[in-house]
Scaffold this motif. Structure first.
Motif, short mmCIF file in Angstrom:
data_model
loop_
_atom_site.label_atom_id
_atom_site.label_comp_id
_atom_site.label_asym_id
_atom_site.label_seq_id
_atom_site.Cartn_x
_atom_site.Cartn_y
_atom_site.Cartn_z
N UNK A 178 8.13 2.05 -30.11
CA UNK A 178 6.96 2.94 -30.12
C UNK A 178 5.80 2.17 -29.48
N UNK A 179 5.04 2.85 -28.64
CA UNK A 179 3.94 2.21 -27.93
C UNK A 179 2.60 2.73 -28.46
N UNK A 180 1.64 1.85 -28.54
CA UNK A 180 0.28 2.22 -28.96
C UNK A 180 -0.69 1.81 -27.85
N UNK A 181 -1.72 2.59 -27.69
CA UNK A 181 -2.71 2.30 -26.65
C UNK A 181 -3.45 1.02 -26.97
N UNK A 211 9.06 3.38 -25.33
CA UNK A 211 9.84 2.69 -24.30
C UNK A 211 11.28 2.68 -24.80
N UNK A 212 12.18 3.28 -24.02
CA UNK A 212 13.57 3.45 -24.44
C UNK A 212 14.47 2.71 -23.46
N UNK A 213 15.24 1.77 -24.00
CA UNK A 213 16.22 1.03 -23.20
C UNK A 213 17.61 1.53 -23.58
N UNK A 214 18.40 1.89 -22.57
CA UNK A 214 19.75 2.36 -22.83
C UNK A 214 20.74 1.56 -22.00
N UNK A 215 21.89 1.30 -22.59
CA UNK A 215 23.01 0.66 -21.91
C UNK A 215 24.20 1.59 -22.09
N UNK A 216 24.79 2.01 -20.98
CA UNK A 216 25.92 2.93 -21.04
C UNK A 216 27.20 2.15 -21.33
N UNK A 217 27.92 2.56 -22.36
CA UNK A 217 29.16 1.90 -22.78
C UNK A 217 30.37 2.84 -22.63
N UNK A 218 30.31 3.74 -21.64
CA UNK A 218 31.43 4.64 -21.40
C UNK A 218 32.67 3.78 -21.14
N UNK A 219 33.77 4.05 -21.84
CA UNK A 219 34.97 3.23 -21.66
C UNK A 219 35.43 3.17 -20.21
N UNK A 220 35.89 2.00 -19.80
CA UNK A 220 36.31 1.78 -18.40
C UNK A 220 37.48 2.67 -18.02
N UNK A 221 38.29 3.07 -18.99
CA UNK A 221 39.45 3.91 -18.66
C UNK A 221 39.15 5.41 -18.67
N UNK A 222 37.87 5.76 -18.73
CA UNK A 222 37.48 7.17 -18.66
C UNK A 222 37.87 7.72 -17.29
N UNK A 223 38.58 8.84 -17.24
CA UNK A 223 38.99 9.41 -15.94
C UNK A 223 37.76 9.71 -15.06
N UNK A 266 23.31 -3.81 -14.00
CA UNK A 266 23.85 -3.33 -15.27
C UNK A 266 23.90 -1.81 -15.25
N UNK A 267 24.67 -1.25 -16.12
CA UNK A 267 24.71 0.20 -16.26
C UNK A 267 23.70 0.57 -17.35
N UNK A 268 22.42 0.34 -17.01
CA UNK A 268 21.36 0.47 -18.00
C UNK A 268 20.11 1.08 -17.37
N UNK A 269 19.29 1.68 -18.23
CA UNK A 269 18.01 2.22 -17.79
C UNK A 269 16.91 1.85 -18.77
N UNK A 270 15.69 1.94 -18.29
CA UNK A 270 14.50 1.84 -19.13
C UNK A 270 13.69 3.09 -18.85
N UNK A 271 13.33 3.80 -19.90
CA UNK A 271 12.59 5.04 -19.73
C UNK A 271 11.32 5.05 -20.55
N UNK A 272 10.33 5.75 -20.02
CA UNK A 272 9.09 6.01 -20.75
C UNK A 272 9.16 7.46 -21.19
N UNK A 273 9.19 7.67 -22.49
CA UNK A 273 9.29 9.01 -23.06
C UNK A 273 8.02 9.33 -23.82
N UNK A 274 7.71 10.61 -23.89
CA UNK A 274 6.59 11.07 -24.70
C UNK A 274 7.12 12.17 -25.61
N UNK A 275 6.89 12.02 -26.90
CA UNK A 275 7.37 12.99 -27.88
C UNK A 275 6.38 13.10 -29.02
N UNK A 276 6.42 14.21 -29.72
CA UNK A 276 5.50 14.46 -30.82
C UNK A 276 5.61 13.39 -31.91
N UNK A 277 6.85 12.97 -32.17
CA UNK A 277 7.10 11.97 -33.21
C UNK A 277 8.49 11.38 -33.00
#
Length: 91
Positions: free
Chosen positions: A83-86, A4-16, A49-60
Motif C-alpha cells: 500500500x502506498x501513501x503520499x 504497488x503490485x509485484x507478480x511472478x507468473x508460475x504457470x507450469x512449464x508443461x502447460x500446453x 523474468x516472467x514478472x510484472x510490477x503494476x501501479x493499481x488504484x482501488x477503493x480499499x
C-alpha cells in the motif's frame, strides 16, 4: 488508495501452448478492462523474468483483491502488494 503490485507468473512449464495462449489473451483483455476502469494505472515488465510490477488504484484492499483475483492467471501468480501513501513533499 494506490498499491504497488509485484507478480511472478508460475504457470507450469508443461502447460500446453494452446492453454498458455488462451490464458495470455484473457490476461491481456482483463488488464485492458482494469485500465479502462481506472484500476490498473501503470504496468512494467521485469526483464529476464516472467514478472510484472503494476501501479493499481482501488477503493480499499478488498477492492484490489477482487481486481487481482479476476485475472485469468491469478491462481498461478505469486503476488506481493505494498500500500502506498503520499509523501509530504508531494502535497
Amino acid at each position: 488508495m494506490e498499491f504497488l503490485v509485484r507478480t511472478e507468473n508460475r504457470l507450469p512449464a508443461d502447460t500446453p501452448d494452446s492453454v498458455r495462449e488462451q490464458l495470455r489473451r484473457g490476461e491481456r483483455e482483463r488488464a485492458m478492462a482494469l485500465r479502462e476502469a481506472g484500476v490498473l494505472m501503470r504496468l512494467w515488465r521485469v526483464p529476464g523474468r516472467n514478472a510484472t510490477i503494476g501501479l493499481y488504484e482501488a477503493e480499499d484492499p478488498a477492492a484490489l483483491h477482487d481486481a487481482l483475483t479476476s485475472l485469468p492467471m491469478w491462481k498461478w501468480m505469486d503476488v506481493t502488494v505494498e500500500a502506498l501513501a503520499t509523501h509530504p513533499q508531494e502535497r
